[in-house]
Scaffold this motif. Structure first.
Motif, PDB file in Angstrom:
ATOM      1  N   ASN A  55       0.827  -1.212   0.000  1.00 46.46           N
ATOM      2  CA  ASN A  55       0.000   0.000   0.000  1.00 46.46           C
ATOM      3  C   ASN A  55       0.861   1.262   0.000  1.00 46.46           C
ATOM      4  O   ASN A  55       0.588   2.227  -0.723  1.00 46.46           O
ATOM      5  CB  ASN A  55      -0.921   0.021   1.227  1.00 46.46           C
ATOM      6  N   SER A 241      -7.271   0.573   2.701  1.00 45.10           N
ATOM      7  CA  SER A 241      -5.857   0.286   2.945  1.00 45.10           C
ATOM      8  C   SER A 241      -4.962   1.336   2.285  1.00 45.10           C
ATOM      9  O   SER A 241      -4.021   1.844   2.893  1.00 45.10           O
ATOM     10  CB  SER A 241      -5.504  -1.104   2.414  1.00 45.10           C
ATOM     11  N   LEU A 242      -5.268   1.695   1.039  1.00 43.92           N
ATOM     12  CA  LEU A 242      -4.480   2.712   0.345  1.00 43.92           C
ATOM     13  C   LEU A 242      -4.666   4.079   1.006  1.00 43.92           C
ATOM     14  O   LEU A 242      -3.706   4.830   1.187  1.00 43.92           O
ATOM     15  CB  LEU A 242      -4.901   2.788  -1.126  1.00 43.92           C
TER      16      LEU A 242
END
Length: 275
Positions: A55, A241-242
């Motif tokens: 990520n 998540s990113l």
């Protein structure tokens, strides 16, 4: 002694609760940032199963990320240099002439800015900066320096009141003018409060969202890091998540700065707030 124990228990309970309020968001940010999209959808609050760094790699490779980092660093450095030159100079002039009506009036006028909420000046700032053609990084630097004056001069003047006037008089006898007295004697003595102003304004400018949104939102090339994070969050709202990896990367530099310099904030504020 009997009343001291319950008070101590209450104090530590409140401190522990406050610590949890701070640590839980940090934990969630780091935990989600180190999970894959699939793992996040299964267990959002659980710790990551491993050290998943993909990520962070994707965020670092995102178009425009390093441009916004460069913009944030450039704006912060230039604004801080101007602050650390102008605020001590103005504060020194005011503190050494508080017996004169003019300087008292200027000091009162500057301090009145502390009581004006940003929302009250938000539209006038945009209008005037637009008329001046300063809806760019230069305009943002000017506004950061201007808005830092009220708090900075309040702290600096309070600190300078603790420095005896006899030092100025002694340096004058030794042949020093006002400039040499300020640069060689006074400025080194006020370094604790200067460091405090540096750290407080670094935290503010690095994390500030409102002023860049008003002045820099015309083009992505002008964005600072908070604007990039805001727009990246909108683009990656489906991928927590990113988004959380982007949050963690933006937090890292200023968190490290604060961790290593927090003692100067406490010392400077304590000495500068009382005579």
């Amino acid at each position: 002694m009997r009343t001291a124990l319950p008070l101590r228990i209450l104090t530590y309970s409140c401190l522990s609760l406050g610590t949890l309020f701070i640590l839980i968001p940090i934990y969630l940010t780091l935990a989600v940032a180190m999970k894959s999209k699939e793992e996040t959808s299964k267990s959002f609050y659980a710790p990551p199963s491993g050290l998943y760094l993909d990520n962070f790699t994707q965020v670092l490779q995102k178009a425009g990320f390093w441009t916004t980092v460069q913009n944030s660093v450039l704006i912060a450095v230039l604004a801080l240099v101007l602050m650390l030159v102008l605020i001590p100079m103005v504060s020194y002039a005011i503190s050494r002439n508080m017996d004169k009506l003019y300087y008292k009036s200027v000091y009162a006028l500057i301090l009145s800015g502390i009581f004006v909420p940003f929302q009250a000046v938000m539209l006038p700032i945009y209008k005037h900066m637009s008329n001046l053609g300063m809806l760019n990084q230069s305009g943002l630097i000017v506004m950061y320096v201007t808005l830092s004056f009220a708090q900075g001069i309040f702290l600096c003047v309070g600190f300078l009141k603790n420095i005896p006037l006899e030092l100025d008089q002694a340096s004058k006898i030794d042949g020093c003018g006002v400039w040499l007295t300020f640069t060689r004697i006074i400025y080194p003595l006020i370094m604790p409060i200067v460091a405090t102003i540096l750290i407080l304004n670094s935290l503010w400018m690095w994390n500030d969202f409102q002023l860049p949104l008003i002045l820099l939102n015309r083009h992505p090339d002008y964005w600072t890091l908070p604007l990039f994070i805001y727009n990246f969050k909108s683009e990656a709202s489906f991928d927590y998540s990113l988004a959380f990896a982007a949050f963690a990367l933006s937090m890292a530099p200023i968190t490290l700065l604060y961790a290593f310099t927090q003692k100067y904030i406490i010392g400077g504020l304590t000495e500068g707030s009382v005579k």
